[in-house]
Design a protein around this motif. Structure first.
Motif, mmCIF file in Angstrom:
data_model
loop_
_atom_site.group_PDB
_atom_site.id
_atom_site.type_symbol
_atom_site.label_atom_id
_atom_site.label_comp_id
_atom_site.label_asym_id
_atom_site.label_seq_id
_atom_site.Cartn_x
_atom_site.Cartn_y
_atom_site.Cartn_z
ATOM 1 N N TYR A 140 0.977 -2.055 16.709
ATOM 2 C CA TYR A 140 0.101 -2.618 15.588
ATOM 3 C C TYR A 140 0.577 -3.835 15.007
ATOM 4 C CZ TYR A 140 -1.918 2.213 16.152
ATOM 5 O OH TYR A 140 -2.605 3.169 16.517
ATOM 6 N N LEU A 191 -1.783 -7.252 14.612
ATOM 7 C CA LEU A 191 -2.186 -8.058 13.664
ATOM 8 C C LEU A 191 -1.418 -9.482 13.575
ATOM 9 C CD1 LEU A 191 -2.608 -5.458 10.999
ATOM 10 C CD2 LEU A 191 -4.425 -6.388 12.360
ATOM 11 N N GLN A 206 2.136 -5.593 2.252
ATOM 12 C CA GLN A 206 0.615 -5.092 2.056
ATOM 13 C C GLN A 206 -0.480 -6.188 1.792
ATOM 14 O OE1 GLN A 206 -0.833 -1.946 2.744
ATOM 15 N NE2 GLN A 206 1.256 -1.441 3.308
ATOM 16 N N ILE A 218 -0.756 -7.678 5.446
ATOM 17 C CA ILE A 218 -1.461 -6.848 6.288
ATOM 18 C C ILE A 218 -3.072 -7.181 6.118
ATOM 19 C CG2 ILE A 218 -2.048 -4.489 6.751
ATOM 20 C CD1 ILE A 218 0.962 -3.821 6.246
ATOM 21 N N LYS A 219 -3.425 -6.961 4.638
ATOM 22 C CA LYS A 219 -4.874 -7.210 4.228
ATOM 23 C C LYS A 219 -5.226 -8.770 4.523
ATOM 24 C CE LYS A 219 -5.744 -5.673 0.063
ATOM 25 N NZ LYS A 219 -5.922 -5.747 -1.334
ATOM 26 N N TYR A 274 -5.908 -8.640 8.643
ATOM 27 C CA TYR A 274 -6.892 -7.879 9.135
ATOM 28 C C TYR A 274 -8.212 -8.441 8.736
ATOM 29 C CZ TYR A 274 -10.561 -4.153 8.772
ATOM 30 O OH TYR A 274 -11.610 -3.749 8.841
ATOM 31 N N ARG A 275 -8.305 -9.159 7.529
ATOM 32 C CA ARG A 275 -9.714 -9.840 7.238
ATOM 33 C C ARG A 275 -9.873 -10.750 8.140
ATOM 34 N NH1 ARG A 275 -9.600 -9.723 0.568
ATOM 35 N NH2 ARG A 275 -10.299 -7.410 0.196
ATOM 36 N N ASN A 293 -9.074 -2.841 13.773
ATOM 37 C CA ASN A 293 -9.147 -1.787 12.970
ATOM 38 C C ASN A 293 -8.199 -0.626 12.758
ATOM 39 O OD1 ASN A 293 -11.590 -2.583 11.438
ATOM 40 N ND2 ASN A 293 -13.107 -1.864 13.042
ATOM 41 N N ASN A 349 -4.969 -1.660 11.118
ATOM 42 C CA ASN A 349 -5.274 -1.769 9.899
ATOM 43 C C ASN A 349 -5.202 -0.518 9.238
ATOM 44 O OD1 ASN A 349 -5.845 -3.223 7.321
ATOM 45 N ND2 ASN A 349 -7.541 -2.148 7.543
ATOM 46 N N GLU A 350 -5.723 0.619 9.796
ATOM 47 C CA GLU A 350 -6.018 2.014 9.452
ATOM 48 C C GLU A 350 -4.597 2.399 9.276
ATOM 49 O OE1 GLU A 350 -7.523 5.508 8.358
ATOM 50 O OE2 GLU A 350 -8.665 3.653 8.399
ATOM 51 N N LYS A 374 -1.951 -0.105 6.619
ATOM 52 C CA LYS A 374 -2.544 -0.415 5.293
ATOM 53 C C LYS A 374 -2.136 1.022 4.467
ATOM 54 C CE LYS A 374 -7.283 1.649 5.396
ATOM 55 N NZ LYS A 374 -8.697 1.414 4.985
ATOM 56 N N ARG A 418 1.813 4.422 7.959
ATOM 57 C CA ARG A 418 2.851 3.341 8.384
ATOM 58 C C ARG A 418 4.386 3.850 8.559
ATOM 59 N NH1 ARG A 418 4.020 -2.487 5.474
ATOM 60 N NH2 ARG A 418 5.264 -3.235 7.102
#
Length: 310
Positions: free
Chosen positions: A6, A10, A18, A21-22, A25-26, A50, A53-54, A57, A62
């Motif tokens: 994962y 990303l 975090q 990560i955010k 993902y965006r 997705n 990120n699931e 996040k 995690r």
């Protein structure tokens, strides 16, 4: 089963924050969104982003994922330890049926061995209901609002008691016809996935002078013998009010005349059909009888039964 990295999906190090990560993902979600992306295999990449990120996040997910160790590499064959990663079977209850197909078998194996088998029951839409409503032809012509009572069926028919009921104010549009169904969306029986619909079947009450066939209206019109013989202009009732009708000279009983557009309204309005009915005056006085004798003398050669051969 293929191991999913994962962090690599990303484009992040394993110690990513975090916020990182955010942000990642965006950026990737915009890049691979199937509605706008021109990238090859955009839909599959979007699902992977997705899923990554699931997991990343959520601190608990995690941690479960990181517990697998950092020696795995994307594409390697993966066999989950018994019971999942550290006993994280509880995660399987967090998702509904719509979520399940969005995630890979790897995700299911890590976050609960029964993840794919324990799909929650789909939400059920309530039952449709049907009832009849009786209205007059005048109501059908003009439109009206009627109050109706709906009895709700009991959840258990074997249990006695009076069913619940409710009342609705229903708008009947002008131009409805016999047997037409009116759909009231969401007014049927309740359900976990939304209410069903209510269907009203229109029924016309018997009328003293009119008869409906579709959007056409039929009427028997009494006329006098001299109106039939000589012709006349007479008033007749219609659903839209009184109008004048010209009777042609020499008209006969059962002859039918048409008034265009004088039936029930609509995109194409119906017609009114008038069937003539000759009505003779009563011979209940000497004066009336004398008039009939003179009429008989004048038309002495007239045989109304000539077509019958007698």
């Amino acid at each position: 089963m293929e191991y999913k990295d994962y962090y690599k999906i990303l484009g992040l190090p394993r110690d990513a924050t975090q916020d990182q990560i955010k942000s990642a993902y965006r950026k990737l979600a915009r890049k691979y969104h199937p509605d706008v992306s021109k990238e090859p295999q955009a839909e599959q990449r979007f699902k992977e982003v997705n899923e990554a990120n699931e997991v990343l996040k959520d601190p608990d997910k995690r941690a479960a994922y990181d517990a697998l160790g950092n020696n795995w590499h994307a594409g390697q064959d993966f066999r989950p330890p018994p019971g999942g990663a550290g006993g994280f079977d509880g995660f399987k209850r967090e998702f509904n049926a719509e979520d399940i197909d969005q995630f890979s078998d790897f995700f299911a194996s890590v976050f609960g061995s029964g993840f794919r088998r324990e799909r929650p029951q789909p939400r059920q839409r309530g039952m449709d209901q049907n009832t009849r409503i009786q209205i007059s032809l005048e109501d059908a012509h003009q439109g009206t609002t009627k109050k109706i009572r709906i009895d709700e069926p009991r959840q258990r028919p074997d249990v006695g008691g009076v069913p619940n009921s409710r009342t609705l104010n229903v708008r009947i549009p002008a131009g409805v016809t016999q047997g037409q169904q009116i759909r009231l969306a969401g007014q049927g029986s309740p359900g976990s996935g939304g209410n069903g619909d209510l269907f009203l079947e229109v029924d016309f009450a018997p009328h003293p002078i009119y008869r409906a066939e579709g959007k056409d209206i039929h009427l028997n019109l009494p006329i006098a013998p001299w109106e039939a013989a000589l012709g006349a202009t007479v008033p007749i009732p219609t659903l839209g009010g009184t109008v004048s009708l010209r009777i042609p000279p020499g008209s006969q009983s059962n002859q039918r005349l048409r008034l265009k557009g004088r039936g029930l309204p609509g995109k194409t309005a119906g017609d009114a059909f008038v069937q003539l009915e000759i009505v003779n005056p009563s011979a209940d006085s000497d004066k009336a009888q004398k008039a009939y004798r003179k009429l008989a003398e004048h038309f002495g050669d007239f045989n109304p039964r000539a077509k019958l051969g007698v």
